[in-house]
Design a protein around this motif. Structure first.
Motif, short mmCIF file in Angstrom:
data_model
loop_
_atom_site.label_atom_id
_atom_site.label_comp_id
_atom_site.label_asym_id
_atom_site.label_seq_id
_atom_site.Cartn_x
_atom_site.Cartn_y
_atom_site.Cartn_z
N PRO A 186 10.47 19.08 13.15
CA PRO A 186 9.82 18.17 14.09
C PRO A 186 9.17 17.00 13.35
N SER A 187 8.95 15.92 14.08
CA SER A 187 8.31 14.73 13.49
C SER A 187 6.79 14.83 13.49
N MET A 188 6.26 15.91 13.97
CA MET A 188 4.81 16.13 14.03
C MET A 188 4.57 17.64 14.06
N PRO A 189 3.37 18.07 13.75
CA PRO A 189 3.09 19.50 13.76
C PRO A 189 2.90 20.03 15.17
N PRO A 190 3.09 21.34 15.37
CA PRO A 190 2.79 21.92 16.69
C PRO A 190 1.29 21.92 16.95
N PRO A 191 0.90 22.14 18.18
CA PRO A 191 -0.53 22.13 18.51
C PRO A 191 -1.34 23.08 17.63
N GLY A 192 -2.45 22.56 17.10
CA GLY A 192 -3.34 23.38 16.30
C GLY A 192 -3.00 23.47 14.84
N VAL A 193 -1.94 22.78 14.41
CA VAL A 193 -1.51 22.81 13.00
C VAL A 193 -1.79 21.46 12.37
N ASP A 194 -2.32 21.46 11.16
CA ASP A 194 -2.61 20.22 10.44
C ASP A 194 -1.31 19.56 9.97
N LEU B 172 31.91 8.02 11.57
CA LEU B 172 30.94 8.98 12.07
C LEU B 172 29.86 9.16 11.02
N PHE B 173 28.69 8.59 11.27
CA PHE B 173 27.54 8.73 10.37
C PHE B 173 26.74 9.95 10.82
N THR B 174 26.64 10.94 9.94
CA THR B 174 25.97 12.18 10.28
C THR B 174 24.76 12.37 9.37
N GLY B 175 23.94 13.36 9.70
CA GLY B 175 22.81 13.68 8.84
C GLY B 175 21.73 14.40 9.60
N ILE B 176 20.81 14.99 8.83
CA ILE B 176 19.68 15.69 9.44
C ILE B 176 18.51 14.73 9.61
N SER B 177 17.60 15.12 10.48
CA SER B 177 16.50 14.22 10.86
C SER B 177 15.30 15.03 11.31
N GLY B 178 14.16 14.32 11.41
CA GLY B 178 13.03 14.84 12.15
C GLY B 178 13.24 14.53 13.63
N VAL B 179 12.78 15.42 14.50
CA VAL B 179 13.01 15.25 15.94
C VAL B 179 11.68 15.15 16.67
N ASP B 180 11.65 14.32 17.70
CA ASP B 180 10.48 14.22 18.56
C ASP B 180 10.41 15.47 19.43
N PRO B 181 9.36 16.30 19.30
CA PRO B 181 9.30 17.54 20.07
C PRO B 181 9.13 17.32 21.57
N GLN B 182 8.80 16.11 21.99
CA GLN B 182 8.78 15.84 23.43
C GLN B 182 10.18 15.87 24.02
N VAL B 183 11.20 15.63 23.16
CA VAL B 183 12.55 15.40 23.66
C VAL B 183 13.49 16.56 23.35
N ALA B 184 13.39 17.15 22.17
CA ALA B 184 14.37 18.15 21.77
C ALA B 184 13.78 19.11 20.76
N SER B 185 14.54 20.16 20.48
CA SER B 185 14.12 21.22 19.58
C SER B 185 14.83 21.11 18.24
N VAL B 186 14.31 21.80 17.25
CA VAL B 186 14.95 21.88 15.94
C VAL B 186 16.33 22.52 16.09
N GLY B 187 17.31 21.92 15.44
CA GLY B 187 18.70 22.34 15.54
C GLY B 187 19.51 21.52 16.52
#
Length: 334
Positions: A279-287, A87-102
């Motif tokens: 997230p793997s990218m910023p939310p709308p309006g954030v640099d 079982l390979f585990t770990g934290i990651s950046g997530v695509d906000p189109q697909v899922a939320s943080v956590g």
């Protein structure tokens, strides 16, 4: 050896201080016995039930790799990994189109984003979306058709950038854990509110199935997130979807490929569970510069999700070892 849980980093001690990816496993599973392994910078840990756990040590430089340490473990003659579940585990950046943080995702494919060709995005053809493309191809979003003698190769099929995990085993793990609750908190809820137009990013953390993309480049932003979606789609024949990005999965998958080729491991017994710390990218309006590396608010939830979602699968494999030793569990394949 029955089951090995693999994490990637632990900033302090294995137990008793601020947690990293490994601490909750070490504490809650009572991984108390230490076994030194030559070539591995952190000892292998074990409990009385036959569960092993490992987190990779760091030699004090980002040049210190994790794949080399996994290879050293696989080559230790004291251990028989032929029936072992990983079982390979770990934290990651997530695509906000697909899922939320956590959120937590069971992977069906591990895709590497390392070995490719790259042009500066300002110097590419006008119809190219970016300057990243496969070795052996002539443009982005094309599979290789000619290795062009890369590394002396003559077979374009050897340029693959994806490892297919056992689909039935991944489905079995997801079905067992899809209803596992992942703790939420007020900080995450406030951060989710910024994701206008991204309904999945606004959901409380949940369990899903989706692919992991590993790259030693810590990329971030909407343009590279679109590249990641395209890259995963390309290398999975349109069957997979990009969900998680991290810096280790591709190295782990490569080491396991080598181990399988030598008969050291059974590749059907590999599970990959990644959880979202940011997230793997910023939310709308954030640099993008103001959001890159902003993992702090989600890390603790992601560590918790790793354990809570992974533990039921580990416990079932251990409890049912008489059955699972010789039969890999898995839902019927479509």
């Amino acid at each position: 050896m029955k089951v090995v849980v693999v994490a990637n980093f632990e900033p302090g001690e294995d137990k008793g201080d601020a947690p990293g990816e490994f601490q909750l496993w070490a504490e809650r599973e009572h991984l108390d016995e230490k076994i030194a392994v030559r070539g591995v910078l952190h000892p292998l840990l074990r409990n009385k039930d036959g569960l092993y756990g490992i987190v990779w040590g760091n030699a004090g430089s980002l040049l210190s790799g994790v794949g080399e340490q996994l290879t050293a473990l696989l080559l230790d003659p004291r251990f028989d990994f032929s029936k072992t579940y990983w079982l390979f585990t770990g934290i990651s950046g997530v695509d906000p189109q697909v899922a939320s943080v956590g959120s937590a995702a069971w992977s069906r494919w591990v895709v590497s984003g390392d070995t490719l060709r790259e042009f500066d995005d300002r110097e590419v053809a006008k119809n190219w979306p970016y300057g990243l493309f496969a070795i052996g191809a002539k443009a982005p979003n094309q599979l290789p058709d000619n290795p062009d003698s890369f590394a002396g190769m003559t077979d374009a099929g050897a340029l693959s950038m994806a490892v297919t995990l056992d689909q039935g085993l991944a489905q079995w793990a997801f079905d067992m854990t899809k209803a596992v609750p992942i703790p939420d908190n007020a900080d995450l809820a406030r951060a989710r509110a910024a994701w206008t137009g991204y309904p999945n990013a606004q959901k409380p953390p949940f369990v899903l199935m989706g692919e992991t993309l590993g790259s030693v480049r810590y990329w971030h932003g909407p343009a590279r997130t679109q590249w990641a979606r395209d890259w995963v789609r390309l290398w999975t024949g349109g069957k997979g979807r990009f969900v998680m990005t991290n810096m280790e999965s591709q190295s782990m998958a490569g080491a396991m490929l080598n181990g399988a080729a030598q008969g050291l491991v059974d590749p059907r017994r590999v599970l990959v569970l990644r959880t979202a710390s940011n997230p793997s990218m910023p939310p709308p309006g954030v640099d993008a510069l103001n959001s890159v590396g902003d993992e702090g608010p989600g890390q603790l939830v992601a560590y918790e999700a790793n354990y809570r979602v992974g533990a039921p699968v580990v416990h079932e494999l251990l409890a049912g070892w008489a059955k699972y030793r010789d039969t890999v569990p898995g839902a019927p394949r479509p």
